[in-house]
Design a protein around this motif. Structure first.
Motif, PDB file in Angstrom:
ATOM      1  N   SER A  15       5.551  22.052  -2.665  1.00 39.00           N
ATOM      2  CA  SER A  15       6.587  21.424  -1.840  1.00 39.00           C
ATOM      3  C   SER A  15       6.180  20.032  -1.362  1.00 39.00           C
ATOM      4  O   SER A  15       7.027  19.161  -1.191  1.00 39.00           O
ATOM      5  CB  SER A  15       6.934  22.312  -0.645  1.00 39.00           C
ATOM      6  N   ILE A  16       4.880  19.811  -1.139  1.00 41.35           N
ATOM      7  CA  ILE A  16       4.426  18.518  -0.622  1.00 41.35           C
ATOM      8  C   ILE A  16       4.086  17.533  -1.738  1.00 41.35           C
ATOM      9  O   ILE A  16       4.099  16.315  -1.529  1.00 41.35           O
ATOM     10  CB  ILE A  16       3.228  18.715   0.331  1.00 41.35           C
ATOM     11  N   PHE A  17       3.821  18.040  -2.931  1.00 37.73           N
ATOM     12  CA  PHE A  17       3.401  17.191  -4.048  1.00 37.73           C
ATOM     13  C   PHE A  17       4.361  16.037  -4.342  1.00 37.73           C
ATOM     14  O   PHE A  17       3.917  14.898  -4.508  1.00 37.73           O
ATOM     15  CB  PHE A  17       3.176  18.043  -5.303  1.00 37.73           C
ATOM     16  N   PRO A  18       5.694  16.259  -4.429  1.00 41.64           N
ATOM     17  CA  PRO A  18       6.585  15.123  -4.734  1.00 41.64           C
ATOM     18  C   PRO A  18       6.524  14.013  -3.683  1.00 41.64           C
ATOM     19  O   PRO A  18       6.594  12.829  -4.023  1.00 41.64           O
ATOM     20  CB  PRO A  18       7.988  15.749  -4.773  1.00 41.64           C
ATOM     21  N   LYS A  19       6.363  14.380  -2.415  1.00 39.16           N
ATOM     22  CA  LYS A  19       6.291  13.373  -1.351  1.00 39.16           C
ATOM     23  C   LYS A  19       5.005  12.553  -1.463  1.00 39.16           C
ATOM     24  O   LYS A  19       5.023  11.329  -1.310  1.00 39.16           O
ATOM     25  CB  LYS A  19       6.364  14.052   0.013  1.00 39.16           C
ATOM     26  N   VAL A  20       3.904  13.235  -1.726  1.00 33.08           N
ATOM     27  CA  VAL A  20       2.620  12.546  -1.876  1.00 33.08           C
ATOM     28  C   VAL A  20       2.648  11.659  -3.116  1.00 33.08           C
ATOM     29  O   VAL A  20       2.170  10.514  -3.087  1.00 33.08           O
ATOM     30  CB  VAL A  20       1.458  13.564  -1.936  1.00 33.08           C
ATOM     31  N   ALA A  21       3.235  12.146  -4.195  1.00 37.26           N
ATOM     32  CA  ALA A  21       3.335  11.349  -5.423  1.00 37.26           C
ATOM     33  C   ALA A  21       4.176  10.100  -5.187  1.00 37.26           C
ATOM     34  O   ALA A  21       3.844   9.015  -5.685  1.00 37.26           O
ATOM     35  CB  ALA A  21       3.934  12.187  -6.552  1.00 37.26           C
ATOM     36  N   LEU A  22       5.237  10.227  -4.408  1.00 43.49           N
ATOM     37  CA  LEU A  22       6.084   9.075  -4.096  1.00 43.49           C
ATOM     38  C   LEU A  22       5.323   8.034  -3.272  1.00 43.49           C
ATOM     39  O   LEU A  22       5.426   6.832  -3.526  1.00 43.49           O
ATOM     40  CB  LEU A  22       7.345   9.534  -3.357  1.00 43.49           C
ATOM     41  N   ILE A  23       4.532   8.489  -2.297  1.00 35.84           N
ATOM     42  CA  ILE A  23       3.718   7.573  -1.487  1.00 35.84           C
ATOM     43  C   ILE A  23       2.734   6.825  -2.377  1.00 35.84           C
ATOM     44  O   ILE A  23       2.564   5.604  -2.255  1.00 35.84           O
ATOM     45  CB  ILE A  23       2.981   8.343  -0.365  1.00 35.84           C
ATOM     46  N   LEU A  24       2.088   7.541  -3.301  1.00 42.64           N
ATOM     47  CA  LEU A  24       1.139   6.902  -4.209  1.00 42.64           C
ATOM     48  C   LEU A  24       1.844   5.929  -5.152  1.00 42.64           C
ATOM     49  O   LEU A  24       1.332   4.837  -5.418  1.00 42.64           O
ATOM     50  CB  LEU A  24       0.371   7.946  -5.009  1.00 42.64           C
ATOM     51  N   GLU A  25       3.004   6.309  -5.677  1.00 42.26           N
ATOM     52  CA  GLU A  25       3.745   5.415  -6.575  1.00 42.26           C
ATOM     53  C   GLU A  25       4.135   4.125  -5.868  1.00 42.26           C
ATOM     54  O   GLU A  25       4.044   3.038  -6.446  1.00 42.26           O
ATOM     55  CB  GLU A  25       4.991   6.116  -7.106  1.00 42.26           C
ATOM     56  N   GLU A  26       4.574   4.237  -4.619  1.00 42.48           N
ATOM     57  CA  GLU A  26       4.927   3.042  -3.855  1.00 42.48           C
ATOM     58  C   GLU A  26       3.706   2.157  -3.630  1.00 42.48           C
ATOM     59  O   GLU A  26       3.799   0.930  -3.716  1.00 42.48           O
ATOM     60  CB  GLU A  26       5.555   3.431  -2.519  1.00 42.48           C
ATOM     61  N   LYS A  27       2.577   2.768  -3.348  1.00 33.04           N
ATOM     62  CA  LYS A  27       1.349   1.995  -3.131  1.00 33.04           C
ATOM     63  C   LYS A  27       0.909   1.308  -4.419  1.00 33.04           C
ATOM     64  O   LYS A  27       0.496   0.146  -4.400  1.00 33.04           O
ATOM     65  CB  LYS A  27       0.244   2.917  -2.592  1.00 33.04           C
ATOM     66  N   VAL A  28       0.983   2.023  -5.530  1.00 34.53           N
ATOM     67  CA  VAL A  28       0.615   1.443  -6.826  1.00 34.53           C
ATOM     68  C   VAL A  28       1.542   0.278  -7.166  1.00 34.53           C
ATOM     69  O   VAL A  28       1.102  -0.767  -7.652  1.00 34.53           O
ATOM     70  CB  VAL A  28       0.636   2.520  -7.934  1.00 34.53           C
ATOM     71  N   GLU A  29       2.827   0.446  -6.902  1.00 33.27           N
ATOM     72  CA  GLU A  29       3.782  -0.626  -7.165  1.00 33.27           C
ATOM     73  C   GLU A  29       3.494  -1.834  -6.277  1.00 33.27           C
ATOM     74  O   GLU A  29       3.561  -2.979  -6.738  1.00 33.27           O
ATOM     75  CB  GLU A  29       5.207  -0.116  -6.914  1.00 33.27           C
ATOM     76  N   PHE A  30       3.131  -1.592  -5.030  1.00 32.18           N
ATOM     77  CA  PHE A  30       2.834  -2.683  -4.096  1.00 32.18           C
ATOM     78  C   PHE A  30       1.570  -3.436  -4.506  1.00 32.18           C
ATOM     79  O   PHE A  30       1.533  -4.664  -4.456  1.00 32.18           O
ATOM     80  CB  PHE A  30       2.679  -2.128  -2.674  1.00 32.18           C
ATOM     81  N   THR A  31       0.522  -2.707  -4.901  1.00 34.39           N
ATOM     82  CA  THR A  31      -0.745  -3.354  -5.255  1.00 34.39           C
ATOM     83  C   THR A  31      -0.764  -3.856  -6.694  1.00 34.39           C
ATOM     84  O   THR A  31      -1.616  -4.663  -7.046  1.00 34.39           O
ATOM     85  CB  THR A  31      -1.929  -2.385  -5.071  1.00 34.39           C
ATOM     86  N   GLY A  32       0.131  -3.353  -7.538  1.00 33.70           N
ATOM     87  CA  GLY A  32       0.156  -3.779  -8.933  1.00 33.70           C
ATOM     88  C   GLY A  32      -0.957  -3.155  -9.758  1.00 33.70           C
ATOM     89  O   GLY A  32      -1.427  -3.735 -10.729  1.00 33.70           O
ATOM     90  N   SER A  33      -1.368  -1.965  -9.399  1.00 34.77           N
ATOM     91  CA  SER A  33      -2.441  -1.284 -10.113  1.00 34.77           C
ATOM     92  C   SER A  33      -2.007  -0.923 -11.526  1.00 34.77           C
ATOM     93  O   SER A  33      -0.833  -0.699 -11.801  1.00 34.77           O
ATOM     94  CB  SER A  33      -2.834  -0.013  -9.366  1.00 34.77           C
ATOM     95  N   LEU A  34      -2.980  -0.872 -12.413  1.00 38.89           N
ATOM     96  CA  LEU A  34      -2.701  -0.560 -13.811  1.00 38.89           C
ATOM     97  C   LEU A  34      -3.044   0.884 -14.161  1.00 38.89           C
ATOM     98  O   LEU A  34      -3.372   1.188 -15.299  1.00 38.89           O
ATOM     99  CB  LEU A  34      -3.494  -1.510 -14.715  1.00 38.89           C
ATOM    100  N   CYS A  35      -2.981   1.789 -13.206  1.00 40.62           N
ATOM    101  CA  CYS A  35      -3.327   3.180 -13.484  1.00 40.62           C
ATOM    102  C   CYS A  35      -2.237   3.837 -14.320  1.00 40.62           C
ATOM    103  O   CYS A  35      -1.084   3.431 -14.301  1.00 40.62           O
ATOM    104  CB  CYS A  35      -3.548   3.958 -12.186  1.00 40.62           C
ATOM    105  N   THR A  36      -2.623   4.866 -15.045  1.00 42.31           N
ATOM    106  CA  THR A  36      -1.669   5.588 -15.883  1.00 42.31           C
ATOM    107  C   THR A  36      -0.922   6.609 -15.043  1.00 42.31           C
ATOM    108  O   THR A  36      -1.343   6.956 -13.927  1.00 42.31           O
ATOM    109  CB  THR A  36      -2.380   6.302 -17.037  1.00 42.31           C
ATOM    110  N   SER A  37       0.161   7.113 -15.575  1.00 47.52           N
ATOM    111  CA  SER A  37       0.930   8.130 -14.847  1.00 47.52           C
ATOM    112  C   SER A  37       0.120   9.422 -14.709  1.00 47.52           C
ATOM    113  O   SER A  37       0.256  10.133 -13.717  1.00 47.52           O
ATOM    114  CB  SER A  37       2.249   8.399 -15.544  1.00 47.52           C
ATOM    115  N   GLY A  38      -0.734   9.719 -15.690  1.00 48.51           N
ATOM    116  CA  GLY A  38      -1.590  10.904 -15.607  1.00 48.51           C
ATOM    117  C   GLY A  38      -2.599  10.791 -14.484  1.00 48.51           C
ATOM    118  O   GLY A  38      -2.843  11.754 -13.745  1.00 48.51           O
TER     119      GLY A  38
END
Length: 190
Positions: A15-38
Motif C-alpha cells: 500500500s505504501i510502495f506507490p507513494k514512496v516510488a512517486l516521491i523518488l520519481e519526483e526527486k529523480v526528475e528534480f535532480t536529473g539523475s540517470l538511474c534506471t527504472s529498475g
C-alpha cells in the motif's frame, strides 16, 4: 523475523510502495539523475519495506535487536532445513557455510537497532539513486533562527515521514544517514 515476513507487513508495503516510488520519481526528475527504472523500483521497495517494518515495530511495540546481517542468513538457513529435513546434501552445505562463517566472523560494527539501521541505509541508498554519482550528493542542511533544519535531504525525509504513523526524529536520522555514508565512503564527504 516473523514480523518482517508477515502478511500484515506485505500488505502495508504494497500500500505504501506507490507513494514512496512517486516521491523518488519526483526527486529523480528534480535532480536529473540517470538511474534506471529498475534501480528506482528496487530503491523504492527497499525504502518502503524498511519504513513499514519500523512503523510496525513501533505500533506493536515489538522489540528490535541490535543490527546483525548474520541473523537473517541464519534464519533463512534454518527455514531451508525445516523445508527439507531429509536433504542431507543441503544440511552439509549449510554446516560447511556456518563453519566458514565462524572462522571469519567479526563483531557487529554498529550499535543501531536493526530496523533503524535498515531505515537509515534505505534512505541513504535512495538518496544516492536520486543523484548522479558521488559528486552531486548533498547531505548538508541549514538551520533557521528557530532551530528548524531544512535542506534537500531533511525535506526528502519529511515527505517520507508523512507516509507512515511512526518515523524516527528527522535530525537523528539525518545524522545517522550521514555517518553511515561517511563510514562506507570516507573520501566522498568533506
Amino acid at each position: 523475523m516473523k514480523l518482517r515476513h508477515s502478511l500484515e507487513m506485505r500488505d502495508s508495503v504494497s500500500s505504501i510502495f506507490p507513494k514512496v516510488a512517486l516521491i523518488l520519481e519526483e526527486k529523480v526528475e528534480f535532480t536529473g539523475s540517470l538511474c534506471t527504472s529498475g534501480e528506482l523500483c528496487a530503491a523504492a521497495r527497499y525504502l518502503a519495506s524498511s519504513m513499514v517494518e519500523y512503523n510496525l515495530r513501533m505500533l506493536k511495540r515489538v522489540s528490535d535487536a541490535r543490527y546483525s546481517p548474520l541473523d537473517e542468513v541464519l534464519w533463512r538457513e534454518d527455514q531451508a532445513i525445516k523445508a527439507a529435513p531429509e536433504d542431507q546434501c543441503l544440511r552439509e552445505k549449510i554446516a560447511f557455510a556456518r563453519l566458514i562463517r565462524s572462522e571469519f566472523q567479526q563483531a557487529p560494527e554498529t550499535q543501531l537497532r536493526g530496523s533503524r539501521h535498515a531505515l537509515a541505509n534505505a534512505i541513504r541508498h535512495a538518496w544516492l539513486i536520486c543523484h548522479n554519482g558521488l559528486d552531486s550528493v548533498n547531505y548538508r542542511r541549514k538551520t533557521k533562527k528557530d532551530q528548524i533544519h531544512y535542506g534537500p535531504l531533511p525535506e526528502f525525509m519529511q515527505a517520507l515521514s508523512d507516509q507512515i504513523q511512526y518515523f524516527p526524529n528527522i535530525d537523528w536520522l539525518h545524522r545517522h544517514v550521514r555517518e553511515l555514508d561517511l563510514k562506507l565512503h570516507p573520501q566522498a564527504l568533506p
